[in-house]
Design an enzyme around this catalytic site. Structure first.
Site, mmCIF file in Angstrom:
data_model
loop_
_atom_site.group_PDB
_atom_site.id
_atom_site.type_symbol
_atom_site.label_atom_id
_atom_site.label_comp_id
_atom_site.label_asym_id
_atom_site.label_seq_id
_atom_site.Cartn_x
_atom_site.Cartn_y
_atom_site.Cartn_z
ATOM 1 N N ASP A 1 14.014 12.409 32.023
ATOM 2 C CA ASP A 1 14.472 13.639 31.372
ATOM 3 C C ASP A 1 14.085 14.808 32.275
ATOM 4 O OD1 ASP A 1 15.356 14.241 28.197
ATOM 5 O OD2 ASP A 1 14.564 15.974 29.279
ATOM 6 N N CYS B 1 27.829 14.224 22.524
ATOM 7 C CA CYS B 1 27.544 14.896 21.245
ATOM 8 C C CYS B 1 28.279 16.222 21.138
ATOM 9 C CB CYS B 1 26.051 15.062 21.029
ATOM 10 S SG CYS B 1 25.222 16.004 22.302
ATOM 11 N N ASP C 1 22.312 9.493 27.091
ATOM 12 C CA ASP C 1 22.468 10.322 25.884
ATOM 13 C C ASP C 1 22.355 11.800 26.270
ATOM 14 O OD1 ASP C 1 22.613 11.247 23.304
ATOM 15 O OD2 ASP C 1 20.555 10.704 22.771
HETATM 16 C C1 LIG Z 1 20.714 14.548 23.287
HETATM 17 S S1 LIG Z 1 19.111 14.751 23.965
HETATM 18 C C2 LIG Z 1 18.543 13.116 24.103
HETATM 19 C C3 LIG Z 1 17.939 12.594 22.835
HETATM 20 C C4 LIG Z 1 17.187 11.294 22.972
HETATM 21 N N1 LIG Z 1 18.009 10.247 23.527
HETATM 22 C C5 LIG Z 1 16.584 10.850 21.633
HETATM 23 O O1 LIG Z 1 17.072 9.846 21.061
HETATM 24 O O2 LIG Z 1 15.668 11.502 21.171
HETATM 25 C C6 LIG Z 1 19.461 15.241 25.594
HETATM 26 C C7 LIG Z 1 18.268 15.326 26.523
HETATM 27 O O3 LIG Z 1 18.758 15.589 27.849
HETATM 28 C C8 LIG Z 1 17.824 16.379 28.552
HETATM 29 N N2 LIG Z 1 18.561 16.969 29.663
HETATM 30 C C9 LIG Z 1 19.431 18.002 29.646
HETATM 31 N N3 LIG Z 1 19.993 18.167 30.867
HETATM 32 C C10 LIG Z 1 19.461 17.205 31.659
HETATM 33 C C11 LIG Z 1 19.660 16.837 33.011
HETATM 34 N N4 LIG Z 1 20.519 17.489 33.784
HETATM 35 N N5 LIG Z 1 18.967 15.791 33.504
HETATM 36 C C12 LIG Z 1 18.083 15.110 32.711
HETATM 37 N N6 LIG Z 1 17.862 15.420 31.425
HETATM 38 C C13 LIG Z 1 18.551 16.438 30.903
HETATM 39 C C14 LIG Z 1 17.269 17.321 27.509
HETATM 40 O O4 LIG Z 1 15.975 17.759 27.902
HETATM 41 C C15 LIG Z 1 17.261 16.425 26.264
HETATM 42 O O5 LIG Z 1 15.995 15.843 26.119
#
Ligand SMILES: C[S@@+](CC[C@H](N)C(=O)[O-])C[C@H]1O[C@@H](n2cnc3c(N)ncnc32)[C@H](O)[C@@H]1O
Length: 387
Positions: free
Chosen positions: A244, A331, A291
């Site tokens: 993440d 999402c 995700d």
């Molecule tokens: C929809 S949430 C994931 C939820 C997680 N799978 C759960 O079940 O709790 C999206 C995540 O992507 C991370 N994120 C956003 N942009 C990102 C990037 N470019 N690379 C890695 N992580 C990223 C955010 O910090 C967030 O934690």
């Protein structure tokens, strides 16, 4: 009460229980921002009661399609109906979304419950006015240990509202422990993304974990606080890596791993860079989870979002073992299930592999999908096997 006349096209939509009146739908209006209004067809027929904010493109949000009084009893009924929908989750978890705005006929309001604590988001000016009637009713019905307001949605600025983060009632500890299908997670209401936890993925985590076999190697990309990976590890995965971009999310992920007596590698990285470059040449996984956050916040950005997803899927297929599994999600309500499916096929063509769809995945039941409100379906996904 103030009266609004809408166009015939808007009247048709309202008769199909679509709960929004756009600014361009309004033919004649009285009422100031935040006021209750009764909405009528061009011939004067009653359509619904809502609240108005002429400054917002969605100028009226409907509270009721019946001619009723909007008072404490009204909200009591609405809240009780929303709670009833969540009853089947009892026993599986003590954390769920209690109110999902328009999909629970309470436009502009989100309420999540975390082990007896409530996180509240008020997203519109109209709901800001009504909160004084609604929230005491909510507190009386749920008797929460604490209520935390986390009104920080971007939509608030379009409504002319600022950000509010504050304890409204009782105590909100720095960490709240919740249970979800046999796993334990710590939630930090003050610092986390969303209201604290990605509750909408609960069922998808369970379904995905049910495919995990003893000894699986799992890569959880966009892991946030590790929920998918932790469920996989509890099912017997021998190696789990959480990726993440958020340092805070990964810190909490490490606490969550400890709370479940597990160990995993956590990697702070941009997912695009990581998947393209990082896994070693011989790094292979039995399950990859993708995700991402909502890449498409507006319709016009849907094509770009799909391009990004295609890249992530291609890279994930590259590092899957033969017969390996990929759970992929979007999402954003601007990306349809068909769009996502097409993107998967496109990526598979690029990799020269066949794909079996094992599961069609959607947001869990505490985030209702009301067919009359197309945008209430926002979370889509697939669990796939690469052949
Ligand atoms: C929809 S949430 C994931 C939820 C997680 N799978 C759960 O079940 O709790 C999206 C995540 O992507 C991370 N994120 C956003 N942009 C990102 C990037 N470019 N690379 C890695 N992580 C990223 C955010 O910090 C967030 O934690």
């Amino acid at each position: 009460m103030n009266k609004i006349l809408v166009t015939r096209a808007a009247a048709r939509r309202l008769r199909l229980f679509f709960p929004w009146v756009y600014r361009t739908d309004i033919q004649q209006a009285t009422g100031d921002a935040g006021d209750l209004v009764s909405v009528h067809a061009p011939d004067g027929a009653f359509l619904g009661i809502g609240y108005i904010n002429p400054a917002s493109e969605i100028s009226v949000r409907i509270l009721s399609f019946s001619d009723v009084e909007i008072n404490r009893d009204f909200f009591r009924e609405r809240l009780l109906a929303a709670f009833r929908k969540r009853e089947p989750l009892r026993g599986k978890t003590d954390a769920c979304r209690l109110v999902h705005a328009e999909a629970d006929e309470l436009p502009g309001l989100i309420v999540d419950e975390y082990a007896g604590h409530l996180a509240v988001q008020v997203n519109t000016l109209g709901m800001e006015r009504l909160r004084e009637v609604l929230l005491p009713e909510m507190a009386e019905l749920r008797q929460p240990k604490g209520i935390y307001e986390k009104s920080d949605a971007k939509s608030r600025s379009r409504e002319g509202l600022g950000t509010e983060h504050r304890v409204l009632h009782g105590e909100i500890p720095g960490r709240i422990e919740i249970a979800e299908s046999g796993a334990r997670f710590l939630v930090n209401l003050r610092e986390s993304q969303k209201t604290g936890f990605f509750l909408d993925q609960r069922r998808n985590r369970e379904v995905t974990a049910s495919y995990v076999e003893e000894g699986f190697e799992v890569l959880d990309v966009f892991a946030n606080t590790g929920a998918f990976g932790i469920h996989a590890a509890l099912r017997g995965a021998s190696r789990v890596r959480l990726v993440d971009v958020s340092r805070e999310a990964l810190e909490l992920a490490r606490e969550n791993l400890a709370a479940n007596g597990l160990a995993a590698q956590t990697v702070k990285a941009d997912a695009f860079d990581y998947l393209t470059e990082a896994p070693g040449a011989r790094d292979r996984f039995d399950l990859v989870i993708l995700d991402p956050p909502p890449f498409a916040k507006a319709k016009r950005s849907a094509a770009g979002a799909l391009k990004g997803l295609r890249h992530l899927i291609i890279q994930s297929l590259r590092i899957l073992r033969p017969g390996g599994l990929l759970a992929v999600f979007s999402c954003s309500h601007h990306v349809s299930q068909e769009d996502l499916q097409r993107t998967v096929l496109d990526a598979a063509a690029e990799r020269g592999c066949r794909i079996e769809i094992l599961e069609h995945l959607f947001q869990d039941r505490d985030h209702p999908y009301v067919l009359n409100i197309p945008m209430s379906l926002y979370l889509k996904g697939f669990l796939l096997r690469s052949l």
